[in-house]
Write an enzyme that holds these catalytic residues in place. Structure first.
Site, PDB file in Angstrom:
ATOM      1  N   LYS A 112       0.816  -1.210   0.000  1.00  8.32           N
ATOM      2  CA  LYS A 112       0.000   0.000   0.000  1.00  8.32           C
ATOM      3  C   LYS A 112       0.859   1.274   0.000  1.00  8.32           C
ATOM      4  O   LYS A 112       0.406   2.314  -0.463  1.00  8.32           O
ATOM      5  CB  LYS A 112      -0.933   0.011   1.210  1.00  8.32           C
TER       6      LYS A 112
HETATM    7  C1  LIG Z   1      -4.490  -4.711   0.239  1.00  6.47           C
HETATM    8  C2  LIG Z   1      -3.730  -5.978   0.166  1.00  6.47           C
HETATM    9  C3  LIG Z   1      -4.044  -6.953  -0.781  1.00  6.47           C
HETATM   10  C4  LIG Z   1      -5.224  -6.831  -1.728  1.00  6.47           C
HETATM   11  O1  LIG Z   1      -5.046  -5.805  -2.673  1.00  6.47           O
HETATM   12  P1  LIG Z   1      -6.308  -5.250  -3.489  1.00  6.47           P
HETATM   13  O2  LIG Z   1      -5.783  -4.105  -4.265  1.00  6.47           O
HETATM   14  O3  LIG Z   1      -7.315  -4.827  -2.464  1.00  6.47           O
HETATM   15  O4  LIG Z   1      -6.812  -6.357  -4.339  1.00  6.47           O
HETATM   16  C5  LIG Z   1      -3.237  -8.082  -0.840  1.00  6.47           C
HETATM   17  N1  LIG Z   1      -2.194  -8.255   0.021  1.00  6.47           N
HETATM   18  C6  LIG Z   1      -1.887  -7.324   0.952  1.00  6.47           C
HETATM   19  C7  LIG Z   1      -0.747  -7.601   1.872  1.00  6.47           C
HETATM   20  C8  LIG Z   1      -2.625  -6.159   1.054  1.00  6.47           C
HETATM   21  O5  LIG Z   1      -2.300  -5.250   1.979  1.00  6.47           O
END
Ligand SMILES: *Cc1c(COP(=O)(O)O)cnc(C)c1O
Length: 496
Positions: A112
């Site tokens: 993120k």
């Molecule tokens: C947010 C997240 C995901 C999922 O990503 P999306 O964009 O919501 O599909 C997968 N793995 C981790 C570690 C995340 O923080």
């Protein structure tokens, strides 16, 4: 280029307007009216540039109302080496036949950060460009990683406030500790009784209530979003797929125009949608492999064309993928159909909890995507196996992706070069990961980190170790129904 809504194609917003608003008043998501392209010549040039310059190059194609200086400011600050624990921002590791693209070398140890380090710059610049003088209140619903990354990105950013809601029992102890110890003058963190989707729905309801904006206006404030419904979150995610391809090309690991597969551990469908955009821009991509955990609503959808939310919600060891609301799917479906279909399907979703897309749309989906899933037992086995075979330790989310990729290869025999998106540092999910490699999981989470280091020889990120000595600042727990009042109370009491 302009931005319209998935539920109203006649809207014409600049990218700055779309980023400040976050979500369209009609409930739809903003997206550009055309998809710009990236050529082989560009991919070759990008390979010689640092990550921030690669981002700058791609951003210019989508943020056509931003000046070159504005874009350069945003990308050079966000992707400055001091914000990442590797000079290259991302890192690619060869594991067997696949290239694991580590996207978690930022401040909060999850992917993120890739978008949420740059979003505050994009948002503040967008506000300035659109003459907004109100303070911007960012509401975040999180399954764990978005919350912390958004807090890190927005803490003490002038003219903004950030409120994060997380599910009381739906995040890992490390994720929770990261959030409730967050410093910053403009932040608030609160637990919600319920699961991630309850948090998401609560935030969506606040965005959707027309009286709320009037109330906020009295306090010179307006709402925006840092969830992946905001285009400013999606765009930065397109960059790393293009960047990874450019890197492979430069290292002669692939030939010019050679197609690759991309595997993405998926929750809200944001990360994989960014990969789809990269493909539509002309990046040579064969298949996009959508990996889910036991909450396999997307696997079923890709296989049957029926999106059905009437099912049990499971809490898993890959909590950031525990969702039955794949918000960004709306953007993909809009690209494959039109606004009338979207309005119809999402009305059905609201009233009946499900919708079905017609055969032609389903066929288009299958052309680009493969969907698969695995449960917790298989996730743990995959971590153990990959560590045993390659001495590579992956987190639970990445393990879901690796497992589904193996299933894909077994089913298809496809030998295409493949990038697997790795979304979190294994230390963030120490309990499950340590258990998988045979460590003692009765230890507390910090002792578990020491164990992981001993057994696997990995470095523990100092920002995780430091949590040990931090005291929680935020201890509120509320119900979903209380969220609106909670936000209002905070804004009333904290005129910025
Ligand atoms: C947010 C997240 C995901 C999922 O990503 P999306 O964009 O919501 O599909 C997968 N793995 C981790 C570690 C995340 O923080």
């Amino acid at each position: 280029m302009y931005y319209n809504s998935t539920r109203n194609s006649s809207l014409k917003l600049s990218s700055a307007e779309a980023i400040v608003k976050g979500i369209s008043d009609d409930g739809g998501l903003f997206l550009p009216n055309e998809i710009p392209s990236v050529t082989l010549a560009e991919l070759k040039t990008l390979g010689d540039l640092p990550y921030s310059k690669r981002a700058e190059h791609i951003f210019k194609k989508f943020l056509t109302d931003f000046s070159a200086e504005e874009i350069e400011m945003c990308t050079s600050k966000a992707y400055a080496p001091e914000n990442w624990d590797t000079d290259t921002v991302t890192k690619t590791v060869t594991v067997g036949n696949a290239e694991i693209l580590e996207l978690w070398h930022g401040k909060t140890c999850a992917f993120k950060d890739m978008a949420l380090q740059v979003l505050p710059y994009l948002l503040v610049t967008s506000a300035k460009k659109t003459n907004i003088t109100k303070d911007i209140v960012i509401l975040v619903a999180t399954s764990g990683d978005t919350g912390k990354a958004a807090l890190e990105g927005f803490k003490d950013v002038k003219g903004t406030k950030i409120i994060v809601f997380y599910p009381e029992d739906g995040v890992s102890p490390m994720q929770k500790k990261q959030m409730v110890t967050q410093a910053g003058e403009n932040v608030l963190v609160c637990a919600v009784k319920g699961n991630f989707d309850d948090c998401q729905n609560g935030v969506k309801e606040i965005f959707g209530s027309s009286d709320f904006d009037y109330l906020l206006a009295d306090y010179n404030a307006q709402l925006s979003s840092a969830n992946s419904i905001n285009w400013g979150r999606l765009l930065p995610q397109i960059v790393y797929y293009i960047s990874a391809y450019a890197e492979l090309l430069k290292e002669n690991k692939i030939a010019e125009n050679e197609k690759i597969n991309i595997v993405v551990p998926t929750g809200n469908f944001g990360n994989i949608l960014a990969a789809y955009y990269a493909k539509e821009m002309g990046l040579p991509v064969n298949k996009l492999i959508c990996a889910s955990n036991k909450n396999k609503i997307l696997t079923d959808f890709l296989n049957t064309g029926v999106y059905d939310r009437n099912r049990e919600f499971f809490t898993t060891i890959s909590p950031s993928m525990d969702s039955l609301i794949s918000s960004n799917l709306e953007r993909l479906l809009y690209l494959l159909s039109d606004e009338n279909c979207i309005k119809y399907w999402f009305e059905q979703l609201k009233t009946m909890g499900k919708y079905q897309v017609p055969e032609d749309v389903s066929a288009k989906l299958k052309e680009s995507f493969f969907g698969g899933y695995c449960d917790d037992t298989q996730t743990v086995k995959t971590i153990e196996k990959i560590f045993g075979e390659y001495h590579y330790l992956c987190d639970t989310h990445t393990a879901v992706a690796v497992n589904v990729y193996e299933e894909y290869v077994a089913q298809t025999g496809d030998k295409t070069k493949t990038i697997i998106a790795s979304t979190a540092n294994p230390c963030k999910f120490s309990n499950a990961v340590l258990g998988a490699v045979g460590g003692d999981t009765s230890l507390n989470e910090y002792a578990q980190l020491d164990e992981l280091k001993k057994i696997c020889g990995i470095e523990i990120p100092p920002q995780l170790n430091e949590l040990k000595s931090k005291e929680p600042i935020y201890t509120d727990t509320i119900t979903k129904e209380e969220m609106k009042e909670y936000v209002l109370k905070y804004i009333k009491g904290n005129n910025i």
